[in-house]
Design an enzyme around this catalytic site. Structure first.
Site, PDB file in Angstrom:
ATOM      1  N   CYS A 177       1.018  -1.197   0.008  1.00  0.00           N
ATOM      2  CA  CYS A 177       0.040  -0.067   0.080  1.00  0.00           C
ATOM      3  C   CYS A 177       0.879   1.269  -0.053  1.00  0.00           C
ATOM      4  CB  CYS A 177      -1.000  -0.044   1.055  1.00  0.00           C
ATOM      5  SG  CYS A 177      -0.099  -0.682   2.474  1.00  0.00           S
ATOM      6  N   HIS A 218      -2.885   6.160   4.815  1.00  0.00           N
ATOM      7  CA  HIS A 218      -1.320   6.472   4.868  1.00  0.00           C
ATOM      8  C   HIS A 218      -0.786   7.797   4.408  1.00  0.00           C
ATOM      9  CE1 HIS A 218      -1.011   2.213   6.007  1.00  0.00           C
ATOM     10  NE2 HIS A 218      -0.520   1.953   5.012  1.00  0.00           N
TER      11      HIS A 218
HETATM   12  C1  11C Z   1       1.261  -2.042   6.396  1.00  0.00           C
HETATM   13  N1  11C Z   1       1.992  -2.093   4.188  1.00  0.00           N
HETATM   14  O1  11C Z   1       0.618  -0.912   6.494  1.00  0.00           O
HETATM   15  C2  11C Z   1       1.409  -2.775   5.297  1.00  0.00           C
HETATM   16  C3  11C Z   1       0.187  -3.671   4.818  1.00  0.00           C
HETATM   17  O2  11C Z   1       2.883  -6.165   1.822  1.00  0.00           O
HETATM   18  O3  11C Z   1       0.922  -5.924   1.447  1.00  0.00           O
HETATM   19  C4  11C Z   1       0.548  -4.306   3.503  1.00  0.00           C
HETATM   20  C5  11C Z   1       1.446  -5.349   3.553  1.00  0.00           C
HETATM   21  C6  11C Z   1       1.704  -5.917   2.221  1.00  0.00           C
HETATM   22  O4  11C Z   1       1.196  -2.665   7.394  1.00  0.00           O
END
Ligand code: 11C
Ligand code: A2P
Length: 349
Positions: A128, A248
């Site tokens: 993400c 995010h």
């Molecule tokens: C998080 N980015 O915010 C991560 C979630 O490799 O798809 C997604 C983890 C991934 O914790």
């Protein structure tokens, strides 16, 4: 007519958004099958005006499926995605299981849609935090070339799943009520120690590697190089979990290859870029915010400004819904592109 579609991990934080994105898509849909662990079998979830029973994800569940969207963890994808492909389903996998496999396209439709032509039944959806950053940087890279990126993220707890959202809520309520709370999920459910996330940013997302970076940081570095098809691109990242439920936020410093860019020119490019909404008007205190981005498909970009000390270097700030563009929407958008490109089929070996 239309596709038979399966969602693996339908009861999860991303799975729920996948259901919503399929409700909104123009993709022709014949049927939707909701899959999760055996614990959820029999649970009822809604798709449009229908009640659908969740079924256990197992190889036979993919008979007759044309498109399978996976978001149930890397282990489940490793085990079941090949079974789905074997049965003729094209898999769009939201986990990290196959992302760095050279035979698997890693796709953000605004950046590298043509990579979809190379698929052998499996397509990977990036992490993400990587997705929104490349959506914001691609229009600038196209015009001026990209040399170096330094990013610091502020990531919502929903990236760690439904249990992490629950933990933020329960812990915040407990602290405000003056009660004790023992963290059990964040920063990483499988790691040895757990820390307070309420009122407390945590500079650990995913596990630590030997070089001192976390695996989340590693993903941002290596996925960006693969999506932008440039191993020489210099990327480095610091990923921080913040007490936000959804969306995010990222502070991005970048150096362009060519001369001639100005903040105004970059803003102009961003204003016209697909998937981007420019929110950049300091005079009126306009900049992207997580509360506004949550629930939206776009990447919101603002605070575009030149590094006053270094030539061809700039800052931007981007925010996007990690469960939508960061996961479910990017997956469904890939499905829409596959449909338009006549690629919803597993090529014969
Ligand atoms: C998080 N980015 O915010 C991560 C979630 O490799 O798809 C997604 C983890 C991934 O914790
Ligand atoms: P379940 O609800 O049955 O455990 P989140 O990211 O919000 O934690 O959600 C994870 C998703 O992955 C859920 O839908 C969860 O289903 C699913 N899942 C977890 N383990 C398995 C498994 N072994 N097989 C299939 N789905 C799984």
């Amino acid at each position: 007519t239309g596709y038979n579609i399966a969602i693996v991990g339908a009861t999860g934080a991303v799975g729920g958004r996948m259901i919503k994105m399929l409700e909104e898509t123009s993709l022709p849909i014949k049927s939707v099958k909701l899959l999760a662990s055996s614990r959820s079998a029999g649970k009822v979830l809604r798709f449009k005006d229908k009640d659908l029973q969740v079924q256990e994800a197992k190889p036979s569940a993919f008979e007759g499926i044309d498109l399978a969207l996976f978001s149930a963890g890397g282990g489940v994808s490793k085990q079941l995605a090949p079974e789905a492909v074997k049965r003729g389903a094209v898999v769009i996998d939201n986990t990290s299981a196959f992302r760095m496999d050279p035979a698997v396209p890693l796709v953000v439709p605004e950046v590298n849609p043509a990579d979809l032509y190379q698929h052998h039944g499996l397509i990977a959806n990036p992490n993400c935090s990587t997705i929104q950053m490349v959506v914001a940087l691609e229009p600038l890279r196209k015009k001026f070339g990209l040399k170096k990126v330094i990013v610091t993220t502020m990531q919502a707890v929903s990236g760690a799943g439904n249990r992490a959202i629950q933990e933020l809520n329960d812990e915040t309520a407990a602290i405000l009520a003056g009660k004790d709370y023992t963290p059990q999920v964040l920063p990483v459910s499988g790691d040895q120690k757990h820390y307070q996330i309420a009122f407390n940013p945590l500079a650990q997302i995913d596990v630590f590697e030997e070089n001192g970076y976390t695996h989340e940081e590693w993903k941002m570095i290596h996925e960006t190089k693969k999506i932008m098809a440039n191993e020489d691109l210099q990327v480095t990242a610091t990923c921080v979990r913040v007490p936000v439920a959804v969306a995010h936020s990222e502070s991005v410093w970048f150096e362009l290859e060519k001369d001639g860019a100005t903040a105004a020119k970059l803003q102009e490019l961003l204003a016209q870029a697909p998937g981007v909404v420019l929110e950049d008007d300091p005079a009126h205190q306009v900049f992207p915010q997580a509360v506004n981005a949550a629930g939206k498909k776009e990447t919101f970009v603002g605070r575009v400004r030149a590094d006053e000390e270094q030539k061809n270097a700039f800052h931007l700030y981007c925010v996007s819904d990690n469960l939508l563009k960061g996961a479910a929407w990017n997956s469904v958008q890939i499905a829409e592109y596959l449909d338009q490109m006549d690629l919803v089929r597993v090529p014969q070996k």
